[in-house]
Design an enzyme around this catalytic site. Sequence first.
Site, short mmCIF file in Angstrom:
data_model
loop_
_atom_site.label_atom_id
_atom_site.label_comp_id
_atom_site.label_asym_id
_atom_site.label_seq_id
_atom_site.Cartn_x
_atom_site.Cartn_y
_atom_site.Cartn_z
N HIS A 80 -25.63 25.04 27.17
CA HIS A 80 -24.48 24.59 27.81
C HIS A 80 -23.35 24.15 27.08
CE1 HIS A 80 -22.31 23.50 30.93
NE2 HIS A 80 -22.65 23.97 32.19
N GLY A 161 -9.06 5.31 28.56
CA GLY A 161 -9.61 4.48 27.58
C GLY A 161 -9.27 4.20 25.95
N HIS A 166 -16.07 8.48 20.81
CA HIS A 166 -17.02 7.52 21.10
C HIS A 166 -17.70 8.32 19.99
CE1 HIS A 166 -20.66 5.65 21.85
NE2 HIS A 166 -19.57 4.27 22.41
N PRO A 167 -18.41 7.47 18.41
CA PRO A 167 -18.86 8.38 18.16
C PRO A 167 -20.80 8.92 18.83
CG PRO A 167 -18.99 5.66 17.79
CD PRO A 167 -18.43 6.32 18.75
N ALA A 169 -21.04 8.92 22.57
CA ALA A 169 -21.60 9.48 23.31
C ALA A 169 -20.06 10.33 23.40
CB ALA A 169 -20.94 7.99 24.71
N GLY A 170 -18.95 10.81 22.69
CA GLY A 170 -18.61 11.67 23.30
C GLY A 170 -17.22 10.72 23.60
#
Length: 303
Positions: A80, A161, A166-167, A169-170
């Site tokens: 997905h 943000g 985020h490295p 968590a994306g």
Amino acid sequence: MIEAVPNVSEGRDRGTIDRIASAVSSVPAVRLLHVGSDEDHNRTVLTYVSDRSDALAQATLALYDAAVGSIDLRRHSGEHPRVGAVDVCPFVPLAGSTMADCVALAREVGREIAARFEIPVYLYEEAATRPERRELPRIRSGQFEGFTKKIARPEWKPDFGPDRVHPSAGVTVVGARVLLIAFNVQLATDRLDLAEAIARSARGVSGGLRFVRALPIRLAHRGIVQVSMNLLDYRRTPIHRAFNLVREEAARWGVEILSSEIVGLVPAEALWDAAAWHLRLENFSPSIILETRLGAQNQESER
């Protein structure tokens, strides 16, 4: 009452899934109704509700805390599409709430997610701040792996943000929408190209059913493929219409349908309509359903 239906990018590690679910259910005034995982998709869909927006916000932030601390997309793979550890989190108005309530909640929670976890947040559907960001597939395009370049473009500056992915968590997508039905049909073949052809016939953007999004998915552990659909408005494109179109297109290729499934929860009305259509009931109305009649009488007695 408002419903939250976050999709988390983990469908295989039971310990992680249980921690995320426990984070939600530990919040008073929130009811966790369903947790559904799929190892091929490698994602989990949670459904929880509350009549208190502050409790719903608290539960959602607790979910993000558990997911961000447990999921590393650099080591994640699945069928997905996904852009984040918590990929998407929609809020849905139920009884006594409005879409405006959900938009306000989505923006409040989105702002707090960005501040607390330093994750870029994109608002979508009714909460979107730009028309080109209303549709989830446009935001997901390129997935986690492609977002480092995508976020650098001015048009993809996040709503909240940092301007960097985020490295582990994306990014995440938060929004407000109407009730959606996630409906999948399993085909008796392992040919992904046939599933893609059938999905293309079903999806609205390519000339199929207007309120349907569809993707081909390979279910490796079962040796088959799936047409995975989102029914965006089940009243105007009901389940039975989507099912019949897939069945007819599959028959053109000489392929049978093995089964279908609903991911998460579904309004009773959607199943009533499918039953009435297939049975060709002349006298159908919700009042002929025993449980509905009993429920109405119980409500009258309580008054």
